[in-house]
Design a protein around this motif. Structure first.
Motif, PDB file in Angstrom:
ATOM      1  N   GLY A   1       7.649   2.188   4.996  1.00  0.00           N
ATOM      2  CA  GLY A   1       7.123   2.779   6.226  1.00  0.00           C
ATOM      3  C   GLY A   1       7.306   4.280   6.330  1.00  0.00           C
ATOM      4  O   GLY A   1       6.991   4.868   7.375  1.00  0.00           O
ATOM      5  N   LYS A   2       7.792   4.917   5.268  1.00  0.00           N
ATOM      6  CA  LYS A   2       8.037   6.364   5.303  1.00  0.00           C
ATOM      7  C   LYS A   2       6.920   7.101   4.556  1.00  0.00           C
ATOM      8  O   LYS A   2       6.384   6.586   3.564  1.00  0.00           O
ATOM      9  N   PRO A   3       6.567   8.348   5.001  1.00  0.00           N
ATOM     10  CA  PRO A   3       5.580   9.155   4.251  1.00  0.00           C
ATOM     11  C   PRO A   3       5.983   9.268   2.787  1.00  0.00           C
ATOM     12  O   PRO A   3       7.155   9.490   2.468  1.00  0.00           O
ATOM     13  N   GLY A   4       5.020   9.089   1.906  1.00  0.00           N
ATOM     14  CA  GLY A   4       5.292   9.100   0.486  1.00  0.00           C
ATOM     15  C   GLY A   4       5.864   7.793  -0.026  1.00  0.00           C
ATOM     16  O   GLY A   4       6.096   7.637  -1.227  1.00  0.00           O
ATOM     17  N   GLY A   5       6.069   6.840   0.860  1.00  0.00           N
ATOM     18  CA  GLY A   5       6.633   5.542   0.478  1.00  0.00           C
ATOM     19  C   GLY A   5       5.559   4.458   0.427  1.00  0.00           C
ATOM     20  O   GLY A   5       4.478   4.657  -0.138  1.00  0.00           O
ATOM     21  N   PHE A   6       5.838   3.329   1.035  1.00  0.00           N
ATOM     22  CA  PHE A   6       4.902   2.201   0.969  1.00  0.00           C
ATOM     23  C   PHE A   6       4.993   1.391   2.256  1.00  0.00           C
ATOM     24  O   PHE A   6       5.897   1.554   3.074  1.00  0.00           O
ATOM     25  N   ILE A   7       4.043   0.480   2.393  1.00  0.00           N
ATOM     26  CA  ILE A   7       4.068  -0.487   3.490  1.00  0.00           C
ATOM     27  C   ILE A   7       3.582  -1.814   2.944  1.00  0.00           C
ATOM     28  O   ILE A   7       2.708  -1.861   2.074  1.00  0.00           O
ATOM     29  N   GLY A   8       4.185  -2.901   3.391  1.00  0.00           N
ATOM     30  CA  GLY A   8       3.791  -4.231   2.922  1.00  0.00           C
ATOM     31  C   GLY A   8       2.633  -4.787   3.732  1.00  0.00           C
ATOM     32  O   GLY A   8       2.503  -4.500   4.938  1.00  0.00           O
ATOM     33  N   GLU A   9       1.799  -5.581   3.081  1.00  0.00           N
ATOM     34  CA  GLU A   9       0.707  -6.265   3.783  1.00  0.00           C
ATOM     35  C   GLU A   9       1.312  -7.312   4.710  1.00  0.00           C
ATOM     36  O   GLU A   9       2.083  -8.177   4.275  1.00  0.00           O
ATOM     37  N   SER A  10       0.991  -7.242   5.984  1.00  0.00           N
ATOM     38  CA  SER A  10       1.551  -8.196   6.953  1.00  0.00           C
ATOM     39  C   SER A  10       0.695  -9.441   7.105  1.00  0.00           C
ATOM     40  O   SER A  10       1.166 -10.453   7.635  1.00  0.00           O
ATOM     41  N   ASP A  11      -0.550  -9.408   6.640  1.00  0.00           N
ATOM     42  CA  ASP A  11      -1.432 -10.561   6.783  1.00  0.00           C
ATOM     43  C   ASP A  11      -1.022 -11.682   5.830  1.00  0.00           C
ATOM     44  O   ASP A  11      -0.417 -11.437   4.780  1.00  0.00           O
ATOM     45  N   VAL A  12      -1.393 -12.898   6.215  1.00  0.00           N
ATOM     46  CA  VAL A  12      -1.190 -14.059   5.352  1.00  0.00           C
ATOM     47  C   VAL A  12      -2.552 -14.640   4.981  1.00  0.00           C
ATOM     48  O   VAL A  12      -3.576 -14.287   5.562  1.00  0.00           O
TER      49      VAL A  12
ATOM     50  N   TYR B   1       0.853  -1.189   0.000  1.00  0.00           N
ATOM     51  CA  TYR B   1       0.000   0.000   0.000  1.00  0.00           C
ATOM     52  C   TYR B   1       0.890   1.240   0.000  1.00  0.00           C
ATOM     53  O   TYR B   1       1.911   1.299   0.706  1.00  0.00           O
ATOM     54  N   ALA B   2       0.466   2.222  -0.761  1.00  0.00           N
ATOM     55  CA  ALA B   2       1.186   3.504  -0.770  1.00  0.00           C
ATOM     56  C   ALA B   2       0.844   4.287   0.491  1.00  0.00           C
ATOM     57  O   ALA B   2      -0.275   4.199   1.019  1.00  0.00           O
ATOM     58  N   LEU B   3       1.807   5.034   0.976  1.00  0.00           N
ATOM     59  CA  LEU B   3       1.598   5.948   2.103  1.00  0.00           C
ATOM     60  C   LEU B   3       1.584   7.372   1.556  1.00  0.00           C
ATOM     61  O   LEU B   3       2.426   7.738   0.734  1.00  0.00           O
ATOM     62  N   ASP B   4       0.588   8.157   2.025  1.00  0.00           N
ATOM     63  CA  ASP B   4       0.568   9.543   1.543  1.00  0.00           C
ATOM     64  C   ASP B   4       1.631  10.357   2.279  1.00  0.00           C
ATOM     65  O   ASP B   4       2.420   9.816   3.071  1.00  0.00           O
ATOM     66  N   GLN B   5       1.646  11.643   2.032  1.00  0.00           N
ATOM     67  CA  GLN B   5       2.694  12.484   2.602  1.00  0.00           C
ATOM     68  C   GLN B   5       2.615  12.590   4.120  1.00  0.00           C
ATOM     69  O   GLN B   5       3.563  13.038   4.767  1.00  0.00           O
ATOM     70  N   ASN B   6       1.470  12.175   4.671  1.00  0.00           N
ATOM     71  CA  ASN B   6       1.328  12.166   6.134  1.00  0.00           C
ATOM     72  C   ASN B   6       1.548  10.766   6.715  1.00  0.00           C
ATOM     73  O   ASN B   6       1.335  10.548   7.912  1.00  0.00           O
ATOM     74  N   GLY B   7       1.915   9.847   5.867  1.00  0.00           N
ATOM     75  CA  GLY B   7       2.147   8.478   6.339  1.00  0.00           C
ATOM     76  C   GLY B   7       0.891   7.656   6.490  1.00  0.00           C
ATOM     77  O   GLY B   7       0.922   6.579   7.089  1.00  0.00           O
TER      78      GLY B   7
ATOM     79  N   PHE C   1       9.636   1.461  -6.175  1.00  0.00           N
ATOM     80  CA  PHE C   1      10.016   1.897  -4.828  1.00  0.00           C
ATOM     81  C   PHE C   1      11.361   1.282  -4.462  1.00  0.00           C
ATOM     82  O   PHE C   1      11.846   0.339  -5.106  1.00  0.00           O
ATOM     83  N   THR C   2      11.941   1.803  -3.380  1.00  0.00           N
ATOM     84  CA  THR C   2      13.174   1.227  -2.832  1.00  0.00           C
ATOM     85  C   THR C   2      12.920   0.853  -1.381  1.00  0.00           C
ATOM     86  O   THR C   2      11.972   1.340  -0.752  1.00  0.00           O
ATOM     87  N   GLU C   3      13.764  -0.018  -0.844  1.00  0.00           N
ATOM     88  CA  GLU C   3      13.597  -0.472   0.534  1.00  0.00           C
ATOM     89  C   GLU C   3      13.636   0.712   1.513  1.00  0.00           C
ATOM     90  O   GLU C   3      12.975   0.695   2.557  1.00  0.00           O
TER      91      GLU C   3
END
Length: 887
Positions: free
Chosen positions: A516-527, A477-483, A510-512
């Protein structure tokens, strides 16, 4: 001389003394297991033009030891596979391991005394020993050590470590019981191949808009702290109580609600009653005040309320059950979720808009007593508070009631609002039922269970789990500028990049460093729910979306074997998945095994502590004897665990072994089957072959075993073998003697070969061993030989079965008379006078020489009596010769 038709080659009997004296099961099993593996006896040939028979083998859950229930059902499947292989099919028979999911995590937690904490740092090379290898169980209990927290990666490593060891033990046991699986097709539901297929399934469903993600009321297990699906619920009877709580109505009036969940009073969002209930009609449209917490809630009418249940007026809470969810949505009620994901009551603010108490201070004081407690503790505490404040009108009324549990959980499920992924199924119930009806169910009535379950489905399939050891949901998921996470536009991987782990892999663009950074991304943790992968077992084997040619060859598969309690999960989800992906059925047949019951007629299960492990019975009776017990059970019928049946199976194996040694030690010149008794026996045997084939084709192998075993004992070993020994034993010199002997020996060998083949799917070790003594020139392994058919008897003159029946009956009555006379069976009979119907005598005469030889009778006189039934003989008089001298 009779026309012998088909001519059999000369046979040289094996030296009886060169054959083993006894059937040593451990030795035979070990030798044959190795031989079958080295020679690839059960290898599926992918490029073979023969028709395929594909088995969608259940992958057992790798979470401890196997018990006799597993042996029971998997042996039944193997019997089918072995039969189809002997029918000339190219059998696809894999073995998988269902090694991810909650049962595995629980076993790993207990085995190593660990738990997963996602925020823990990873420790490279961490290799913990089992907790009980470092101390005794008594020491462990005394120390009450807390579980050690491990990082997600360390925890998953230990899951892999334990499941790999469990798989070795399972494989050893499956090999011992003689499963004819192709071990080159072995897979695990957590391996890269399975992860890729499962994630391809997700992408396919997402592209077809059959998936959605939403924050909504979800079935939640507070022990495992994860969402669960409707299909994974079970009702359990537990003690409870009705609590009569008085509510005041704004503007005057009151009423009493009987509830089993008083702890949900702070979560009350409404009151409902049946619109026609005269007791409460006047309150509809008004508002009530929740006792202790002083929150104003609306009173509304609903046709769903049963006026006869309780007091006829209900408290609507978020959430007590699925009806609460329905009312919450329909009435657009506020959300007051007081139970946390750990099953404890979480803090709330009674001065907030969400909890607008008329007396926030008093409400907070009452709630302070129950906050942080478990549901059970909170219930006890709030009852005391209600009683102390005069709101409990009567003492609690104890009841026993059915409460929904996650099938592997220890506490009742709750309904909590969480964000989850769902597959749309409720809107497709009729279509799923239609696809289920295209499959042949064995037994047929099991289809109604599938149909009834599907008709009552009320919630879409929740496929996400808040766990660790599972197949990752391939989403970022993308994170907006506010995270803030943007759930509306999930980032999906390309097919060629699968499998992926969003918690360690990075989406395109994206890069690693942006994780978790604003404007970056976060991975789905669910399985995924483990059923999301397990429902793809046909596609895992066929390599759907990976190898199209292989998939076309294997899919839909021929048979799915499984137990009846998971029709609502494994069968249902597999049918739904095949329909959603390709609008096909996943298999042509489904065979449903029953349960194995303990001596008290209760299902064996680990939770009940009444399971029996199979190892001692395999060692004591041999694998074939255990398989015999399983093979006698009919599909869909619960079967009692009975070692006594295994003893009968061992006796059958030994008799087959000894009969084989006798038959194969007989020599014969080239010739045909010509003697009336031999032809009559083969006519009866041909009918038995047709019945065995019919039973297998009707998916009734137990019937094939029962009828063949009965025929083997009554017509072969106890009758025919004894009747023709006079023609096979001793030196034969004249042409007539040699011809008569050859007729018996060739019939005996054909009979033995036929019995070995029919019994081969049930008793693979015994039959392979005996086959190796005399028939390897026809086929190196009996399991590659052709299953008996009517064509095996082509060219042999048609015998009269009545001859055999009359011979059996006459032999039996003479031997019975010897028993009555208290003389040995071997004692000669100088003369016997028999009474029988003329037609019976006519049938008997062609076999008279064999019967007289076997029963040591020198002369028979006859009395013809038309009043007697067919094959009824009566001894009118008998004269014995002297007892034979003992050698």
């Amino acid at each position: 001389m009779a026309n012998t038709g088909k001519t059999f080659k000369k046979v040289e009997g094996i030296d009886f003394a060169s054959l083993p004296k006894n059937l040593e099961f451990p030795k035979v099993e070990a030798v044959l297991q190795e031989r079958w593996g080295v020679e690839g006896t059960y290898r599926f040939q992918e490029n073979d033009p023969r028709p395929v028979f594909a088995v969608d083998t259940p992958p057992p859950t790798v979470s401890g030891s196997l018990h006799v229930g597993h042996i029971f059902s998997y042996t039944q499947t193997d019997i089918l596979a072995r039969y189809q292989r002997m029918k000339g099919k190219n059998v696809f028979y894999p073995m998988g391991w269902d090694d991810n999911g909650l049962p595995t995590e629980r076993r790993v937690q207990n085995f190593f005394h660990i738990r997963c904490e996602a925020n823990e740092p990873y420790v490279a090379g961490l290799d913990l020993p089992p907790i009980l290898s470092t101390m005794t169980e008594k020491e462990f209990e005394a120390k009450k050590l807390p579980q050690r927290n491990l990082s997600r990666k360390n925890f998953i490593e230990h899951c892999h470590k334990l499941t790999h060891e469990d798989e070795k033990l399972f494989k050893k046991l499956w090999s011992h019981i003689g499963l004819s699986v192709d071990w080159s097709l072995e897979y695990a539901t957590i391996d890269d191949h399975s992860r890729k297929i499962a994630q391809l399934s997700f992408l396919d469903l997402h592209s077809k808009k059959e998936l959605y993600q939403v924050e909504a009321p979800t079935l939640w297990d507070t022990d495992f702290q994860t969402a669960v699906a409707q299909a994974e619920l079970e009702d359990r009877e537990i003690p409870g109580a009705f609590h009569d709580i008085e509510f005041q109505v704004e503007g005057g009036g009151s009423f009493t609600i009987a509830t089993t969940r008083p702890e949900l009073l702070p979560a009350c969002v409404g009151i409902t009653t049946h619109p026609s209930d005269e007791r409460y009609k006047k309150f509809i449209g008004k508002r009530a005040i929740s006792p202790l917490f002083g929150i104003s809630v609306p009173i509304f009418g609903s046709e769903l309320v049963n006026p006869e249940k309780g007091t006829g007026i209900l408290m609507v809470c978020t959430f007590g059950d699925q009806t609460d969810v329905q009312w919450w949505r329909e009435q657009k009620l506020p959300l007051r979720q007081i139970i946390g994901r750990d099953g404890r009551l979480q803090a709330v603010n009674f001065a907030s808009d969400q909890y607008p108490s008329k007396n926030a201070e008093a409400a907070a004081a009452h709630y302070q007593i129950i906050v942080g407690k478990t549901v059970k503790q909170a219930q006890k505490a709030i009852v005391e508070i209600l009683q102390a404040n005069g709101f409990l009108k009567n003492p609690p009324k104890p009841i026993q009631h059915a409460v929904k549990f996650y099938e592997k959980g220890d506490r009742p499920v709750e309904i909590l609002t969480t964000r989850q992924w769902f597959v749309k199924l409720v809107d497709k119930k009729e279509k799923i039922i239609e696809y289920g009806s295209k499959i042949q169910w064995h037994p047929e009535f099991m289809y109604s269970r599938f149909k009834n379950w599907t008709e009552n489905l009320s919630i879409d399939w929740c496929i996400s789990r808040q766990r660790f050891f599972g197949v990752s949901i391939p989403v970022w998921y993308a994170l907006d500028q506010n995270g803030v996470i943007d759930h509306t536009r999930p980032i999906l991987p390309a097919k060629e990049n699968l499998p992926v782990d969003p918690m360690s892999d990075v989406p395109a663009g994206f890069t690693e460093s942006q994780r978790g950074k604003p404007g970056g991304f976060i991975g789905e943790s669910d399985v995924f729910d483990t059923w999301f992968t397990s429902s793809l077992t046909p596609q895992l084997g066929s390599h759907w979306e990976v190898n199209p040619a292989r998939h076309r060859k294997l899919f839909p598969m021929d048979v799915r074997p499984q137990s009846h309690e998971i029709i609502r999960t494994w069968a249902f989800y597999t049918i739904a998945k095949a329909m959603l992906h390709e609008e096909k059925i996943p298999w042509k047949h489904i065979v449903i095994s029953g349960w194995v019951l303990d001596p008290d007629r209760k299902k064996m299960s680990k939770s009940k502590g009444n399971v029996v492990t199979p190892s001692q019975f395999l060692e004591e009776h041999g694998a074939d004897a255990v398989r015999y017990w399983a093979g006698l059970a009919r599909y869909g019928v619960d079967t009692a665990f009975d070692p006594g049946i295994m003893k009968i199976g061992r006796r059958l194996a030994m008799k087959l072994f000894n009969a084989g040694k006798f038959v194969l030690s007989q020599s014969a010149v080239e010739g045909g089957v010509s003697e009336p008794l031999d032809l009559a026996f083969l006519a009866k045997l041909k009918k038995a072959v047709l019945e065995a084939n019919r039973a297998f084709e009707d998916f009734e192998p137990a019937q094939a075993l029962m009828e063949t075993e009965k025929f083997f004992w009554s017509h072969f070993t106890d009758s025919y073998l004894e009747l023709v020994k006079g023609r096979t034993w001793g030196e034969k010199t004249t042409a007539e003697e040699l011809r008569a002997k050859a007729s018996a020996v060739h019939a005996l060998r054909l009979g033995l070969k036929t019995f070995l083949k029919i019994f081969a799917p049930f008793l693979p070790y015994t039959t392979e061993e005996v086959w190796s003594y005399g028939f390897q020139g026809e086929s190196k392994s009996i399991h590659h030989a052709s299953y008996p058919e009517a064509a095996d008897f082509d060219g042999i003159p048609a015998g009269d079965p009545a001859v055999f029946d009359a011979a059996m009956a006459a032999q039996s009555v003479i031997n019975q008379q010897k028993t009555v006379s208290k003389v040995s069976i071997a004692r000669p009979v100088v003369k016997v006078m028999l009474k029988a119907h003329p037609k019976t005598i006519e049938s008997f005469l062609p076999a008279s020489r064999d019967v007289m030889s076997a029963s040591k009778v020198e002369h028979i006189d006859w009395i013809r009596d038309e009043a007697l039934a067919a094959n009824e003989f009566r001894v009118e008089s008998i004269e014995y010769g002297p007892e034979p001298l003992k050698s």
